[in-house]
Scaffold this motif. Structure first.
Motif, PDB file in Angstrom:
ATOM      1  N   ARG A  39      48.880  38.328  62.565  1.00 26.03           N
ATOM      2  CA  ARG A  39      49.173  38.740  63.877  1.00 26.03           C
ATOM      3  C   ARG A  39      48.095  38.230  64.853  1.00 26.03           C
ATOM      4  N   MET A  40      48.546  37.808  66.211  1.00 25.22           N
ATOM      5  CA  MET A  40      47.571  37.275  67.111  1.00 25.22           C
ATOM      6  C   MET A  40      47.164  38.407  67.924  1.00 25.22           C
ATOM      7  N   THR A  41      45.766  38.371  68.006  1.00 27.78           N
ATOM      8  CA  THR A  41      45.081  39.574  68.801  1.00 27.78           C
ATOM      9  C   THR A  41      43.916  38.994  69.554  1.00 27.78           C
ATOM     10  N   GLN A  46      39.165  35.627  70.455  1.00 27.48           N
ATOM     11  CA  GLN A  46      37.663  35.544  70.626  1.00 27.48           C
ATOM     12  C   GLN A  46      36.888  35.044  69.440  1.00 27.48           C
ATOM     13  N   ARG A  47      37.260  35.099  68.266  1.00 25.91           N
ATOM     14  CA  ARG A  47      36.642  34.749  66.879  1.00 25.91           C
ATOM     15  C   ARG A  47      36.850  33.217  66.804  1.00 25.91           C
ATOM     16  N   GLU A  48      38.313  32.717  67.054  1.00 21.82           N
ATOM     17  CA  GLU A  48      38.648  31.425  66.418  1.00 21.82           C
ATOM     18  C   GLU A  48      38.643  30.130  67.435  1.00 21.82           C
ATOM     19  N   ILE A  49      38.848  30.788  68.816  1.00 26.78           N
ATOM     20  CA  ILE A  49      38.920  29.471  69.794  1.00 26.78           C
ATOM     21  C   ILE A  49      37.454  29.292  70.377  1.00 26.78           C
ATOM     22  N   ALA A  61      44.784  27.831  63.879  1.00 27.07           N
ATOM     23  CA  ALA A  61      44.273  29.180  64.256  1.00 27.07           C
ATOM     24  C   ALA A  61      45.232  29.987  64.942  1.00 27.07           C
ATOM     25  N   LEU A  62      46.198  29.469  65.918  1.00 29.63           N
ATOM     26  CA  LEU A  62      46.998  30.405  66.594  1.00 29.63           C
ATOM     27  C   LEU A  62      48.448  29.889  66.112  1.00 29.63           C
ATOM     28  N   GLY A  63      48.654  28.838  65.530  1.00 25.96           N
ATOM     29  CA  GLY A  63      50.163  28.623  65.570  1.00 25.96           C
ATOM     30  C   GLY A  63      50.655  27.591  66.605  1.00 25.96           C
ATOM     31  N   SER A  64      51.938  27.388  66.644  1.00 27.21           N
ATOM     32  CA  SER A  64      52.519  26.812  67.731  1.00 27.21           C
ATOM     33  C   SER A  64      52.601  27.402  69.139  1.00 27.21           C
TER      34      SER A  64
END
Length: 155
Positions: A39-41, A46-49, A61-64
């Protein structure tokens, strides 16, 4: 099938197999955990981008994205718009049943008569929460993240 999808399928199978030995509360927690893994949270954003990431890393990281736009300098902006609805049910049931044996008129025999009375009740509650998360990722001319923002709401 990618390793991410294989891992999610394995996790889903494990949840399914383990659910036969779990209480309803434990099963609900296991299902929530499996859903949360992908799930995107706000925390995931904040952690991955990070500024400087490539567009391929953002997709990993987030998908399309839901929408892609360009500005007058042909730089892309990606919009992720996620909406989720969570419904929680709670119910309880209880009751009192009584069986009353009674006698009939004299001469009716031992069977007399029998009657029953019952009282039962059920109560329940339901709560529904909707959440939205909008993430905007802006890229530079080299398709690297130059800025990102997000907004989350719950109602």
């Amino acid at each position: 099938m990618s390793s991410k999808h294989t891992a999610l399928a394995a996790l889903g199978l494990a949840v399914l197999l383990a659910s036969g030995c779990q209480s309803a509360g434990e099963h609900a927690a296991a299902v929530r955990q499996a859903q949360d893994a992908d799930r995107m949270t706000v925390g995931k954003v904040q952690r991955e981008i990070r500024v400087g990431m490539t567009s391929a890393q953002v997709v990993e990281a987030l998908g399309s994205p839901n929408m892609v736009t360009t500005d007058d300098r042909r730089r892309e902006s990606w919009v992720y718009d996620k909406v989720s609805t969570e419904t929680v049910y709670s119910s309880s049931a209880g009751g009192v049943n009584a069986l009353v044996f009674g006698g009939g008129p004299i001469g009716a025999g031992l069977g007399g008569g029998a009657g029953g009375a019952g009282v039962s009740g059920a109560a329940g509650a339901r709560s529904t929460t909707q959440r939205t998360l909008t993430v905007i990722v802006k890229f530079d001319e080299a398709s690297r993240v130059r800025d990102f923002s997000y907004r989350s709401s719950s109602f």
